[in-house]
Motif scaffolding. Structure first.
Motif, mmCIF file in Angstrom:
data_model
loop_
_atom_site.group_PDB
_atom_site.id
_atom_site.type_symbol
_atom_site.label_atom_id
_atom_site.label_comp_id
_atom_site.label_asym_id
_atom_site.label_seq_id
_atom_site.Cartn_x
_atom_site.Cartn_y
_atom_site.Cartn_z
ATOM 1 N N THR A 16 0.839 -1.194 0.000
ATOM 2 C CA THR A 16 0.000 0.000 0.000
ATOM 3 C C THR A 16 0.873 1.242 0.000
ATOM 4 N N THR A 59 -13.211 0.320 5.596
ATOM 5 C CA THR A 59 -12.082 0.766 4.782
ATOM 6 C C THR A 59 -12.455 0.663 3.301
ATOM 7 N N MET A 61 -10.923 0.473 -0.503
ATOM 8 C CA MET A 61 -9.748 0.290 -1.348
ATOM 9 C C MET A 61 -10.029 1.133 -2.594
ATOM 10 N N PHE A 78 -1.616 -0.819 -3.927
ATOM 11 C CA PHE A 78 -2.917 -0.350 -3.459
ATOM 12 C C PHE A 78 -2.857 1.082 -2.956
ATOM 13 N N TYR A 80 -5.489 2.864 -0.272
ATOM 14 C CA TYR A 80 -6.668 2.701 0.580
ATOM 15 C C TYR A 80 -7.095 4.034 1.169
#
Length: 175
Positions: A16, A59, A61, A78, A80
Motif C-alpha cells: 500500500t 475501509t 480500497m 494499493f 486505501y
C-alpha cells in the motif's frame, strides 16, 4: 517434499502507498516497470474487508494497479482510504518491516542512474562478506519512504561453491 502442493514461486507482491499516481511514476519512470491493469474502487457495507483482508470493515480500497517488473514477481500496489488510524511506514526493524531488492547486471551504472533520477540513496554501497561474499548492495527510498535495495553479484556468492540448492537468481531463472 514438504510445502504447498504445486508451488511454483512468488506471483506478486502487494503493498500500500499513500499516493498511487506518485507510486506509478516512481515504478514506471524510475524503476522501469510496466503498468498492466487497474481495478477499483472496492467499497463494502458488510464485514467483507475485515474477513478477507484483515482491515476495518469500512475501509475503502480506492484503487489497485498491477505492474510487471522485468523477470521478477509482479507488483500489486494499493491505495486505501482507511476507516481507522493509518500506521507510519514501517522500518526494517519493525514487525512487518520490509524492503524490495532489485537485481542489476551492472551495479555502478544502475546506482549512477538512480542518483541522476534524484533518488535518495542510503549510505555507501556495501560489499558483503561470509556466505554472501561477491555481492554488492545499497538501500534507496521511494518518494513516500518505502525502502528498496539495489543488488548485484554477477560472479555469484560464496555460499554457491558448496550449495546443493542455490537461491533463485533473476539473471538465471532456469537454474
Amino acid at each position: 517434499m514438504a510445502g504447498i502442493p504445486g508451488l511454483r514461486g512468488t506471483e506478486h507482491i502487494g503493498f500500500t502507498v499513500p499516493d498511487l499516481d506518485q507510486a506509478e511514476r516512481f515504478f514506471v519512470d524510475v524503476i522501469g516497470c510496466e503498468r498492466i491493469y487497474t481495478l477499483g474502487p472496492f467499497i463494502k457495507d458488510d464485514n467483507w474487508m475485515a474477513e478477507h483482508l484483515g482491515v476495518h470493515p469500512r475501509t475503502v480500497m480506492r484503487e489497485l494497479r498491477f505492474f510487471r517488473c522485468k523477470f521478477g514477481p509482479n507488483f500489486e500496489i494499493f491505495q486505501y482510504e482507511a476507516a481507522d488510524t493509518a500506521a507510519p511506514q514501517p522500518k526494517n526493524s519493525d514487525i512487518g518491516g520490509h524492503h524490495l531488492a532489485f537485481y542489476v547486471d551492472d551495479f555502478d551504472t544502475a546506482l549512477e542512474y538512480l542518483k541522476n533520477k534524484g533518488v535518495s540513496i542510503m549510505g555507501e554501497p556495501t560489499l558483503s562478506k561470509s556466505h554472501s561474499e561477491g555481492q554488492k548492495w545499497v538501500y534507496f527510498t521511494s518518494p513516500w519512504g518505502m525502502q528498496f535495495e539495489l543488488v548485484s553479484f554477477p560472479n555469484g556468492k560464496a555460499y554457491e561453491a558448496q550449495a546443493a540448492t542455490k537461491l533463485w537468481h533473476p539473471a538465471h531463472p532456469e537454474l
